[in-house]
Design a protein around this motif. Structure first.
Motif, PDB file in Angstrom:
ATOM      1  N   UNK A 291       0.834  -1.206   0.000  1.00 31.95           N
ATOM      2  CA  UNK A 291       0.000   0.000   0.000  1.00 31.95           C
ATOM      3  C   UNK A 291       0.863   1.249   0.000  1.00 31.95           C
ATOM      4  N   UNK A 292       1.921   1.244   0.817  1.00 33.25           N
ATOM      5  CA  UNK A 292       2.835   2.386   0.866  1.00 33.25           C
ATOM      6  C   UNK A 292       3.520   2.630  -0.466  1.00 33.25           C
ATOM      7  N   UNK A 293       3.968   1.548  -1.103  1.00 33.77           N
ATOM      8  CA  UNK A 293       4.648   1.687  -2.386  1.00 33.77           C
ATOM      9  C   UNK A 293       3.679   2.179  -3.460  1.00 33.77           C
ATOM     10  N   UNK A 294       2.509   1.583  -3.509  1.00 36.24           N
ATOM     11  CA  UNK A 294       1.513   1.989  -4.509  1.00 36.24           C
ATOM     12  C   UNK A 294       1.134   3.454  -4.319  1.00 36.24           C
ATOM     13  N   UNK A 295       0.888   3.851  -3.073  1.00 34.91           N
ATOM     14  CA  UNK A 295       0.498   5.237  -2.828  1.00 34.91           C
ATOM     15  C   UNK A 295       1.651   6.205  -3.031  1.00 34.91           C
ATOM     16  N   UNK A 296       2.890   5.767  -2.828  1.00 35.98           N
ATOM     17  CA  UNK A 296       4.038   6.625  -3.144  1.00 35.98           C
ATOM     18  C   UNK A 296       4.080   6.896  -4.645  1.00 35.98           C
ATOM     19  N   UNK A 297       3.833   5.860  -5.464  1.00 33.80           N
ATOM     20  CA  UNK A 297       3.782   6.055  -6.915  1.00 33.80           C
ATOM     21  C   UNK A 297       2.634   6.975  -7.307  1.00 33.80           C
ATOM     22  N   UNK A 298       1.452   6.739  -6.737  1.00 31.00           N
ATOM     23  CA  UNK A 298       0.310   7.603  -7.039  1.00 31.00           C
ATOM     24  C   UNK A 298       0.604   9.053  -6.658  1.00 31.00           C
ATOM     25  N   UNK A 299       1.199   9.242  -5.484  1.00 28.46           N
ATOM     26  CA  UNK A 299       1.577  10.585  -5.054  1.00 28.46           C
ATOM     27  C   UNK A 299       2.601  11.209  -5.978  1.00 28.46           C
ATOM     28  N   UNK A 300       3.556  10.397  -6.433  1.00 23.51           N
ATOM     29  CA  UNK A 300       4.582  10.890  -7.337  1.00 23.51           C
ATOM     30  C   UNK A 300       3.955  11.406  -8.631  1.00 23.51           C
ATOM     31  N   UNK A 301       3.028  10.628  -9.185  1.00 18.89           N
ATOM     32  CA  UNK A 301       2.361  11.055 -10.422  1.00 18.89           C
ATOM     33  C   UNK A 301       1.518  12.304 -10.192  1.00 18.89           C
ATOM     34  N   UNK A 302       0.837  12.375  -9.061  1.00 22.34           N
ATOM     35  CA  UNK A 302       0.041  13.560  -8.739  1.00 22.34           C
ATOM     36  C   UNK A 302       0.938  14.783  -8.559  1.00 22.34           C
TER      37      UNK A 302
END
Length: 129
Positions: free
Chosen positions: A102-113
């Motif tokens: 979850x942390x990794x996925x949300x880090x990627x999502x945050x990065x794209x945002x």
């Protein structure tokens, strides 16, 4: 000296926010919320600051201080041991999978945002929305 002060202030704010969440949500749920949302925020900040150069003290205060004080590896480890003693191995595994992936996925999502936010701000500044 600005960097150290920014990290200290950011860390204090992050730790207080983490404490506040832990008062509202029982562990390990609070830890999952903290680590996933902290990863998301750090992803946003990282991408944004890669595109939009900013003062080092601000980058360090928000990234190292705030996100570092907000997320917690020690509580993750404690919760894992506690769950192993009180629950089953499956519960521990589920907790770790949710937290880590979850942390990794949300880090990627945050990065794209963060990337998009920085691009929007650059386009506004250049007048090319």
């Amino acid at each position: 000296m600005k960097n150290i002060i920014a990290i200290a202030v950011g860390g204090a704010i992050g730790a207080l926010a983490r404490f506040s969440i832990n008062m509202q949500a029982e562990s390990p749920v609070g830890t999952i919320i903290e680590n996933i949302s902290g990863s998301f925020l750090l992803g946003i900040l990282t991408a944004y600051f890669l595109i939009r150069l900013t003062k080092e003290w601000l980058r360090l205060g928000l990234g190292v201080g705030l996100c570092g004080g907000f997320t917690t590896m020690s509580t993750l480890a404690f919760d894992s041991v506690f769950l192993f003693q009180m629950e089953s191995f499956f519960v521990v595994l589920l907790y770790l999978l949710i937290t880590i992936f979850g942390g990794i996925i949300f880090a990627f999502l945050g990065f794209f945002l963060g990337n998009k936010l920085a691009e929007i701000q650059i386009n506004k500044a250049e007048g090319t929305e």
